[in-house]
Structure formats: structure tokens, C-alpha cells
Design an enzyme around this catalytic site. Structure first.
Site, short mmCIF file in Angstrom:
data_model
loop_
_atom_site.label_atom_id
_atom_site.label_comp_id
_atom_site.label_asym_id
_atom_site.label_seq_id
_atom_site.Cartn_x
_atom_site.Cartn_y
_atom_site.Cartn_z
N ASP A 357 18.96 -36.92 52.32
CA ASP A 357 19.05 -38.32 52.53
C ASP A 357 20.20 -39.39 51.97
O ASP A 357 20.31 -40.36 52.08
CB ASP A 357 17.85 -38.70 52.44
CG ASP A 357 16.15 -37.95 53.25
OD1 ASP A 357 16.60 -36.93 53.69
OD2 ASP A 357 15.59 -38.69 53.69
N GLU A 483 15.94 -29.99 62.45
CA GLU A 483 15.19 -28.94 61.76
C GLU A 483 14.49 -28.45 63.10
O GLU A 483 12.82 -28.12 62.80
CB GLU A 483 13.79 -29.80 60.60
CG GLU A 483 15.18 -30.32 59.88
CD GLU A 483 14.14 -31.16 58.55
OE1 GLU A 483 12.80 -30.87 58.29
OE2 GLU A 483 15.09 -30.97 57.52
C1 BGC Z 1 13.69 -34.52 58.20
C2 BGC Z 1 15.36 -34.86 56.98
C3 BGC Z 1 14.95 -35.68 56.03
C4 BGC Z 1 13.10 -34.88 55.75
C5 BGC Z 1 12.90 -36.18 54.64
C6 BGC Z 1 12.99 -34.22 57.66
O1 BGC Z 1 11.98 -34.89 58.59
O2 BGC Z 1 13.48 -33.47 59.47
O3 BGC Z 1 17.05 -34.85 58.13
O4 BGC Z 1 16.02 -34.89 54.89
O5 BGC Z 1 12.46 -35.19 56.72
O6 BGC Z 1 13.42 -37.11 54.46
#
Ligand code: BGC
Length: 759
Positions: A357, A483
């Protein structure tokens, strides 16, 4: 509810428990070092749920993360940000009656955040059960100028009586973290991390010191009070807590104020945190509260001058965007011991961890508005290179470094490796951010000192993780940004990021060699020209999946062979899917949690034709749920690029209001900092079409139908440029620095004063 210019205000405060918890986040105070949730001084009734928290960026303890099966190299403990103390609690009694919004009668109530003053507040007119009326104004500030300092200014005005008001102000060392066993996005178990070490009262000031149970860190908080008029003020120590009792006479229409100063000091930043707290409290007292407020305003004036952004014709959006930018400066670490957590310092979601992020969503904002903060963020990654090296060895890599997917002090903290450790794109993201900093500033000295080592070492890892197969370089068994698709071969985003990382390793080698700035680093890490040839070869032969029939870049080798998830017919209450479906079920479908290939099309737009980008965008739009808050802002940017401006506007609106409207239903656990950075990007890179490339700076402005005009300012190299976009024209003004060549559309212009382009 209402927003004014850089002021966010809520009238008639809702007493619904969920709303109260959301407001604890929305109105929190932070300065990059400390963060205090906006809990009520007087507490809620005991049946209410709350996340009462005060946090220090980078201050953590170690918690077990037991794996069900002990496979080699799996992470078995993690770092977690701690709730360190409670100095928010102040109980007020008015002529013997305790003040509570849940008793008596609330005649008026308001909460506000003033983003120019850097202060939050509550104003309440309250009538006690026996009819005594008071006006209460409580202001809170975490100082941007003296980072350890948090102040509460608590004023009471007697409206219809003469009498006595009493304050009981607490300093409580016995605190725990929040947990929810059913939500993977917060801690699952509640544990007591902090152990009391020492409690001391010195001349009426209280000092509490605790140590962490595993990480061997200490924290000391010091608290002092002042009363605006003569009265009784006495502080007494209890076991690991202190209480300051103040009692004062008040006349009708008179106002009495209790001011509480808290300082936070930790053993990461100071060898002796107790001595440091004493010094900080002295420093806090050396000027008046008004002077602290003025210093805060001055700091923020500079901040707003640098990141000015305005949308004419849509006030609510302007202010939501201002809110988001303000949260970024509240959340971002201001020293090399920390970074910016996914939830900033506003809550315990993701346990205070730093992710990609930072580099891909937040750093672009600071690159363009305050590059010295970017240097800190990169500096943090630089200082954790050794840990990233150890991580790479655990994963079986003989050379290079592998940054952890989530971390506080540089070690891997993700429990579930398929959507954690396997997200190797983190290496490409960190390298990308170093390159982006260089392109925006041309600060080659910093690259020589810190940036290049990161880029070389991350490049080395790709050579180790990938292999040549049928004439191209492949990267297998990784997870890309999405994800809901894990452990795949040749994730397009990852391969494109690796390619860019490798190419820039070669470029930095050449640039630094030519500038005579390479020798020290070359020796330090044993880099040779031969190795850079390996980098170049892997980059040139990088495999980037492409599907002829659809004319798109598949997200990975197997993505298109999977069943398509029926998003349209999935009941609304089943989103986010991660809370309702087994991961394997998700992995077997074409369904994306967030922008993945579409993200690659934004940052590596020159790698594909516009047609491919358009086809991909249309394709992935249909299979993306945006369950992650990191998604709509990126779709907005690419929609702008494709001239789908109204669609870009819709995505942008979703991203702008995400926390203020709690659209992801978890704002109580903290703000979504990546989305906030992404929201800024959606204007500047999206509607403004900004790109900073090796060949220069580019704009391609578009404007949504309902806006009259929008404008923003950015730093580029030594200059500051103002961009104003209307339906009839776009103009570019050089506010500071030397003349620049800018590209707008296909045309180059010399910007020495102002360039106006009519449509
Ligand atoms: C996202 C990730 C992100 C993380 C923290 C997750 O829900 O899929 O891309 O880095 O949250 O914000």
C-alpha cells in the site's frame, strides 16, 4: 452530517454503537508518530463496544502465529502494533451529577475535524437530570511540530447555575488490544502485551512506564494538567495508573478549562524513554496551548499549499478528497523507524502492518507533494534490507532480497502464505517506488546512497526465483495483487514489475557509473557488469502472457481456463467474498478481489497497445468485485485513460467516500490509507492524465461532465506546477522553480510561466 472547506462536521451525534465506533476512527488524531482514537472522555455505557486505543507508529510486540502443520520456513510469530496507554479518560461531574450523553438531555451535539487547525472537537449543550445546563467544548490535538505530544482542552461553561464542577482525569497503563475471532482482517486473539514497569508522580505530573513482553521495548507516557482558574488540582498514583482530581467553583456564564498534556516516548527512538518523557513534557509546557495551536496551523498551511486540490461544481467531493489527503499526513511516519500502516494510526485493523500500500498507493502522493517524506519511506525499506535478505534465504533464494508482504520492523508477518509471502510483487513495488521517486525528483545522490541498493538486490531475486523456459523468462508460483487468485505461474503484473525492476537495475548501474557514484555500492554488494547483463537478458526475455483470441493480457497462465464467477447473481450480503467462501473455492474461479492486470496497464502502459489495454479493462471489469479498497481508484485511472470519463467518475466517487460513508463496513477498524492515496492518484493520474517518464512529464486531461473545473498542484524536479482543467481549456502554470518542457496530448510545450491549451 456536513462538510465545509477543510472542515468535516457531524451534528446531532448518533448514539448507535456502530456509528460511535466508526466515528472513533473518522475523528481520530494522529501525526505519523502517535495516533489516538476518538473515544469519549466520559466513556460509553458498559454494554457498549469500543476500540479505545492510543498507538505509536513502529512500536510493537511479538505474538505467536501457530501454524497447524510445522512446515519449513512458515512464519510462527508476528509483530503487532500495541495499544499503549489510555490518557483519554476524563470524567466530569456537574454539581455532583456525572456528565454522560446517555443520561440527562442532550440539547445540541456536534463533532468536528478542522483540517487547517489540525484539531478535532466536540461541542455539547447538555442538561443534567436535575436541570443544570452546561456547554462543553473539548478539543484534541496530536502535534505535528512536537510529535510525542497529545493535548486535550476540556472547557465547561455553566449556563444556568452557580456551583462546582469536578474533573477526574485518568492515566491508565493497563490496556489491551482489540480482537475479533471471526474477522481475518483484525487480530484473532486478545493478549496482554504490555507489562507495567514503573509508575511515578513528580511535582503533580504522572509517568507510567511499561515494557513489552517479547520485543523488549519500553514506552513511557507523561501526563500533566493545568486549570484555567484557581481550584484544587491534585494527582495521585495508583498501581500502574494515576488520577488527577480537579475541583473548581463555577459561576453562571463562566467557562472553566482543564488542559491535559500527554507525551509518548519509546525506547526505539530514545535510549532512556523516561528521561525523554520528562524532557518532552517540559518542552510541551514551555509554550502556551495557543502557541501549540499556532504552530500546528503553520505546519498545515505548508502542507495544504503543497497539495492544493479543488473540484469546482462538486464541493462534497473536494472535501472528501481533502479529508483523504489530511489522513495521509496524519498517518505517515515522520522518521526512519516506521512507515505507514494500512490503517494509519487510526485503528487496529491489519495490526499496524505495512504493505505494498505504501509504495504503490501512498508514496505517489508524497512524491508529488512532499518528497522528503518519500525519502523516509524508502529509507525505512533501506534500513530493513538485511531482514529482507534473511527472508529471501528462508524462502530458499541464494541471492537477492525478498521484502516481507506485511511487516512492522522488516520481518514477514503474514500467517497465510498463499496470499501473503507468495506476493513477490512486493519486491517489484518497492523497486518501482524508488524509480518513481527518482523520475519525479532526479535525486541521483539519494539513489546512490539508498535507492540503488534496493533496486539491485530486488533485481537479483528475480534471477533466482525465475527461470528460462522455451526461450522466455518465467516466474512461477507467486500471487499477484488480486488475492482471490493465489499461487499461479506468470502473473502478468508480477512479471511486468520484475521486468521494470531488472531494466532499471541496469539503468541505475549505468547512470551511477557515469556519474562516478557507484564504486562504494559496487564493492559493498559485489555487483559486476556481468550481473547487469543477466538483468538485461531476463528483462528482455520476460514472458508477459497474452491471449490472441481475446486480445488481452491474461492475469496469469491459468486464469482464463477457470470458471467465471457469477458476480451479478451473488447476493449482496455475500460480499466481501472472503468472509463467505473458502479460499480454494475462490481460487478456482475467474473472480478478482481488486485491480491486478488493470493496475499493470496503468503503471506499465507502454508495454501494451491501447487496444489491448481497452480489451483487458473491459474483461477484468466483469470479473472484479472490488472487495479490496485498493481497487476502484485504479479502475478509475484506467477508465480516464480510455476516455470513459463518466465511468472513471463513478469509480472515483466510490473511492473518495469510502471511509466517510463506511462503504466497506469496516471503518471502525481504521481508515483505508491506500485507497486515500489512490483517490488522489485518480484525480492527478486519472483525470489529469499525469505520467512522469524517463522522457519527461505528460498530461492528458479529461473532465467529468458534472464538474465545472478542477485544479491541483504538483512538484516536479525543482518546480511546482499548477494544473487547471475546464471543459473549454486546460492551463499549466509554473508556480516555483525553473522552466520545464511539458507534454500535453502529443504536443510538447515550454512551461516558463503559463501555457493555456484550448480544446
Ligand atoms: C488487499 C491488499 C492490501 C491489504 C492491506 C488487502 O485486503 O487485498 O492488496 O495490501 O488489504 O490494505
Amino acid at each position: 452530517m456536513g462538510l465545509q472547506y477543510k472542515r468535516y462536521e457531524v451534528d446531532n451525534i448518533s448514539m448507535d454503537n456502530n456509528d460511535l465506533m466508526i466515528n472513533e476512527t473518522v475523528f481520530h488524531n494522529a501525526n505519523g508518530y502517535i495516533g489516538i482514537r476518538s473515544n469519549y472522555e466520559e466513556d460509553y455505557p458498559t454494554v457498549y463496544d469500543t476500540i479505545r486505543g492510543s498507538y505509536i507508529n513502529g512500536f510493537y510486540d511479538i505474538a505467536d502465529m501457530k501454524q497447524a502443520e510445522k512446515l519449513y520456513g512458515l512464519v510462527e510469530d508476528k509483530q503487532a502494533m500495541l495499544n499503549v496507554v489510555d490518557t483519554q479518560t476524563i470524567h466530569l461531574t456537574v454539581e455532583g451529577e456525572p456528565f454522560s450523553l446517555f443520561e440527562g438531555k442532550v440539547l445540541e451535539s456536534k463533532r468536528w475535524l478542522d483540517m487547517e487547525a489540525g484539531v478535532t472537537g466536540r461541542t455539547i449543550r447538555w442538561c443534567s437530570p436535575s436541570g443544570k445546563q452546561v456547554e462543553i467544548v473539548i478539543k484534541r490535538m496530536t502535534s505535528f511540530v512536537q510529535l510525542p505530544l497529545f493535548t486535550i482542552e476540556y472547557s465547561v461553561k455553566a449556563l444556568n447555575f452557580n456551583g462546582v464542577v469536578k474533573f477526574r482525569s485518568y492515566h491508565l497503563g493497563e490496556v489491551t488490544n482489540y480482537s475479533n475471532a471471526n474477522d481475518p482482517r483484525v487480530a484473532q486473539d486478545s493478549r496482554k502485551y504490555l507489562l507495567p514497569v514503573q509508575a511515578e508522580i513528580v511535582n503533580g505530573d504522572s509517568y507510567l512506564t511499561s515494557r513489552t513482553s517479547m520485543s523488549e521495548l519500553r514506552v513511557c507516557t507523561g501526563v500533566t494538567h493545568t486549570l484555567s482558574k484557581e481550584g484544587n488540582l491534585h494527582t495521585a498514583g495508583l498501581e500502574h495508573s494515576a488520577i488527577c482530581k480537579a475541583e473548581v467553583k463555577i459561576a453562571e456564564q463562566e467557562t472553566v478549562t482543564l488542559t491535559k498534556y500527554t507525551v509518548f516516548c519509546d525506547s526505539i527512538r530514545s535510549r532512556d524513554c523516561i528521561a525523554a518523557a520528562k524532557l518532552e513534557l517540559e518542552k510541551a509546557r514551555s509554550i502556551t496551548l495557543e502557541e501549540h495551536y499556532l504552530a500546528q496551523r503553520k505546519y498545515l498551511k505548508e502542507f495544504w499549499d503543497n497539495c492544493f486540490l479543488e473540484i469546482k461544481g462538486d464541493d462534497a467531493l473536494t472535501e472528501a478528497v481533502n479529508y483523504n489527503m489530511y489522513q495521509l499526513v496524519q498517518s505517515v511516519g515522520k522518521d526512519e523507524y516506521c512507515n505507514i500502516a494500512a490503517k494509519g494510526l487510526s485503528g487496529e485493523g491489519y495490526e499496524g502492518h505495512y504493505f505494498w500500500d505504501t509504495e504503490m498507493y501512498i508514496q505517489p502522493f508524497f512524491n508529488l507533494t512532499e518528497p522528503s517524506i518519500t525519502k523516509n519511506l524508502i529509507g525505512f525499506r533501506y534500513s530493513t534490507l538485511e531482514k529482507a535478505r534473511e527472508n529471501a534465504r528462508i524462502l530458499g533464494h541464494k541471492r537477492g532480497v525478498l521484502y516481507p508482504w506485511r511487516t512492522i520492523m522488516g520481518v514477514e508477518c503474514s500467517g497465510y502464505f498463499p496470499s501473503g509471502t507468495a506476493a513477490y510483487h512486493i519486491n517489484g513495488d518497492i523497486a518501482y517506488s524508488v524509480i518513481a521517486y527518482y523520475l519525479a525528483t532526479k535525486d541521483l545522490d539519494f539513489i546512490a546512497r539508498e535507492g540503488a541498493e534496493i533496486v539491485f538486490e530486488t533485481a537479483r531475486l528475480w534471477l533466482d526465483v525465475g527461470n528460462y523456459y522455451q526461450g522466455s523468462f518465467r516466474i512461477n508460483e507467486v500471487t499477484g495483487p488480486d488475492e482471490y487468485t493465489c499461487m499461479v505461474n506468470n502473473n502478468y503484473f508480477t512479471n511486468a514489475a520484475a521486468q521494470y525492476n531488472l531494466l532499471w537495475a541496469v539503468k541505475f548501474y549505468e547512470l551511477l557509473k557515469t556519474a562516478g557514484k557507484l564504486a562504494v555500492l559496487e564493492n559493498k554488494i559485489g555487483l559486476s557488469f556481468e550481473e547487469t547483463r543477466e538483468f538485461r537478458q531476463a528483462a528482455e526475455q520476460m514472458y508477459l502472457p497474452y491471449d490472441e483470441e481475446l486480445g488481452i493480457n491474461p492475469q496469469d497462465d491459468s486464469f482464463l481456463a477457470k470458471k467465471v464467477w457469477d458476480i451479478k447473481n451473488t447476493p449482496e450480503e455475500e460480499f466481501p467474498l472472503l468472509l463467505h467462501y473458502h479460499p480454494l473455492h475462490l481460487y478456482r474461479h475467474q473472480v478478482c478481489k481488486q485491480a491486478d492486470t488493470v493496475f499493470a496497464h496503468f503503471i506499465f502502459e507502454d508495454a501494451q497497445s491501447l487496444e489491448t489495454i481497452r480489451n483487458s479493462f473491459d474483461y477484468y471489469e466483469k470479473v472484479t468485485t472490488h472487495d479490496s479498497s485498493l481497487s476502484t481508484c485504479i479502475f478509475s485511472i484506467v477508465a480516464s485513460k480510455l476516455d470513459q470519463v463518466e465511468k472513471a467518475y463513478d469509480y472515483f466517487g466510490d473511492s473518495a467516500k469510502l471511509d466517510l460513508f463506511n462503504t466497506h463496513k469496516n471503518t471502525k477498524d481504521g481508515i483505508h490509507t491506500a485507497n486515500m492515496g489512490g483517490n488522489f492518484m485518480a484525480i492527478v493520474y486519472g483525470f489529469g492524465g499525469l505520467r512522469i517518464k524517463e522522457s519527461g512529464i505528460y498530461f492528458a486531461p479529461v473532465i467529468p461532465h458534472s464538474w465545472e473545473e478542477y485544479s491541483f498542484r504538483i512538484n516536479y524536479e525543482d518546480s511546482q506546477i499548477r494544473v487547471e482543467v475546464k471543459h473549454s481549456e486546460s492551463s499549466f502554470t509554473l508556480l516555483k522553480g525553473t522552466a520545464k518542457v511539458i507534454h500535453v496530448g502529443n504536443q510538447a510545450y515550454e512551461l516558463s510561466d503559463k501555457v493555456v491549451i484550448h480544446k
